[in-house]
Design a protein around this motif. Structure first.
Motif, short mmCIF file in Angstrom:
data_model
loop_
_atom_site.label_atom_id
_atom_site.label_comp_id
_atom_site.label_asym_id
_atom_site.label_seq_id
_atom_site.Cartn_x
_atom_site.Cartn_y
_atom_site.Cartn_z
N GLU A 113 0.81 -1.22 0.00
CA GLU A 113 0.00 0.00 0.00
C GLU A 113 0.84 1.27 0.00
O GLU A 113 0.37 2.33 -0.46
N LEU A 114 2.06 1.22 0.51
CA LEU A 114 2.91 2.41 0.56
C LEU A 114 3.70 2.60 -0.73
O LEU A 114 4.44 3.58 -0.87
N GLY A 115 3.54 1.70 -1.69
CA GLY A 115 4.34 1.77 -2.91
C GLY A 115 5.77 1.34 -2.62
O GLY A 115 6.00 0.48 -1.76
N GLY B 297 -1.67 2.66 14.63
CA GLY B 297 -0.84 3.55 13.84
C GLY B 297 -1.68 4.39 12.92
O GLY B 297 -2.90 4.20 12.81
N ARG B 298 -1.04 5.35 12.24
CA ARG B 298 -1.76 6.20 11.28
C ARG B 298 -1.18 5.99 9.90
O ARG B 298 0.02 6.14 9.68
N LEU B 299 -2.06 5.65 8.98
CA LEU B 299 -1.70 5.41 7.58
C LEU B 299 -2.20 6.58 6.75
O LEU B 299 -3.39 6.93 6.79
N VAL C 99 -5.09 11.14 2.24
CA VAL C 99 -6.17 10.71 3.13
C VAL C 99 -5.54 9.91 4.26
O VAL C 99 -4.80 8.95 4.02
N SER C 100 -5.85 10.29 5.51
CA SER C 100 -5.28 9.61 6.68
C SER C 100 -6.35 8.84 7.43
O SER C 100 -7.52 9.25 7.50
N ARG C 101 -5.95 7.73 7.99
CA ARG C 101 -6.86 6.94 8.81
C ARG C 101 -6.06 6.12 9.82
O ARG C 101 -4.88 5.86 9.61
N GLU C 102 -6.72 5.75 10.90
CA GLU C 102 -6.08 4.86 11.85
C GLU C 102 -6.02 3.46 11.27
O GLU C 102 -6.95 3.01 10.60
N LEU C 103 -4.90 2.78 11.53
CA LEU C 103 -4.72 1.42 11.05
C LEU C 103 -4.66 0.49 12.26
O LEU C 103 -3.64 0.45 12.97
#
Length: 369
Positions: free
Chosen positions: A142-144, A277-279, A292-296
């Motif tokens: 997902e992070l490339g 964590g925050r993705l 776009v940020s969200r809690e993981l």
């Protein structure tokens, strides 16, 4: 092939032996903690009233009923104790690190191979919640392409203790204490680096051995920074990872150590970290950036997996959870780091391949710069 319960003898009932090894051994199907080597019988039997306690390791090695010996003693004693246990025909688990030198570690592996005995090292933080979460994230890609990873293990311990880790002796200091955890995790993710650069310091008043380190590992177009300090009161990110598609940042340590220190035992729901964590990902189209940020939520950590794996290896022949070869790679990184610090320069790793072999395909790369 053995099908019965394996009898385990534990050498050492200090923080590592009492807090980590004893309860995790007891929780593992197929293993039974049968004896402890300690100079304080009352201390052991206050926790395990019926436990057999040996004053000396030699009497444990001489017991034909002991199948597996677990060594949870100061680092300097790992080599002689493991060598003696292997010579007595026992399988051996050593608390990290494997030894205080790569040469000793290689001797132990050779000795275990010749004796056809299991030799493994307790690199338990492969089963930290945050590490398992990061590993899964990278496998999903997902992070490339990952360009940088920072991993820190900071604590606020401003007072120098009377424990052996805070005094001049082989294997003491923070590099040999926390370095193996961080190095083993990175080696699990990306394999061996091409080179390492290490800086050590004594930050606390009265410190006589390193209590702060910063290490940089070179993986072609990936930079890994590892750090640990005894003088960090404000939390720093445990992991910060930066890629071509976004970032992941995680604060807070895995809770399992604190639970074990509090006397809790592994049970259902064990290892769940309440600090996600925050993705942050780029969900824009084309050249447009839209973050776009969200809690993981974290994967559940589980230190029980190590001794469960040891039992499976000895009883059913499955691969060990940590192989001697993997532990040797971590030892080579520890020693190369010390060489770097002493020489004040980058040190190349002969084993270094510069290829992120484990997660390369998940990230969509081919290893080229």
């Amino acid at each position: 092939m053995k099908t019965q319960t394996l009898n385990v003898g534990l050498i050492g009932f200090g923080m590592a032996g009492r807090t980590f090894h004893a309860p995790l051994i007891q929780a593992a199907p197929g293993l039974e903690l049968s004896a402890v080597v300690s100079g304080d019988t009352a201390k052991v039997q206050a926790v395990y009233p019926q436990m057999t306690v040996h004053a000396k390791p030699q009497s444990l090695f001489a017991d034909p009923n002991i199948d597996l010996v677990v060594i949870a003693t100061p680092n300097e004693s790992h080599f002689p104790l493991a060598k003696s246990a292997l010579s007595a025909g026992k399988h051996v688990v050593i608390d990290k690190p494997m030894s205080v030198s790569l040469a000793e570690a290689r001797q132990l592996k050779s000795h275990a191979d010749n004796a056809d005995r299991l030799l493994s090292v307790f690199h338990n933080r492969r089963w930290d919640s945050d590490f398992l979460t990061l590993k899964s994230l990278l496998e999903r890609g997902e992070l490339g392409r990952v360009a940088a990873l920072e991993s820190r293990f900071d604590r606020f311990r401003p007072h120098v203790s009377d424990r052996w880790r805070d005094h001049h002796q082989p294997g003491s200091g923070i590099w040999f204490d926390l370095g193996p955890h961080l190095l083993d995790q990175v080696r699990e993710l990306f394999g061996m680096p091409r080179a390492i650069l290490l800086e050590l310091s004594t930050a606390r008043d009265g410190a006589e051995i390193d209590d702060d380190f910063l290490a940089v590992l070179d993986y072609d177009n990936l930079r890994v920074i590892l750090g640990a300090s005894s003088l960090v009161a404000e939390p720093t990110p445990r992991f910060a990872v930066y890629g071509t598609q976004g970032s992941f940042v995680k604060y807070g340590l895995d809770p399992q150590e604190a639970w074990l220190k509090a006397g809790e035992t592994p049970e259902e729901g064990w290892g769940v970290d309440d600090s996600p964590g925050r993705l942050t990902l780029d969900e824009g189209q084309g050249d447009e950036v839209s973050l776009v940020s969200r809690e993981l939520p974290g994967e559940a950590g589980d230190y029980r997996a190590y001794y469960d794996g040891i039992a499976e290896t000895l009883l059913h022949g499955t691969p060990p959870p940590v192989t001697a070869e993997e532990a040797l790679e971590t030892m080579s990184l520890l020693e190369a780091g010390l060489d770097s610090y002493r020489q004040g320069r980058w040190v190349k790793l002969k084993e270094g391949n510069g290829v992120r072999r484990r997660l390369l395909h998940a990230q969509g790369g081919d290893g080229s710069a």
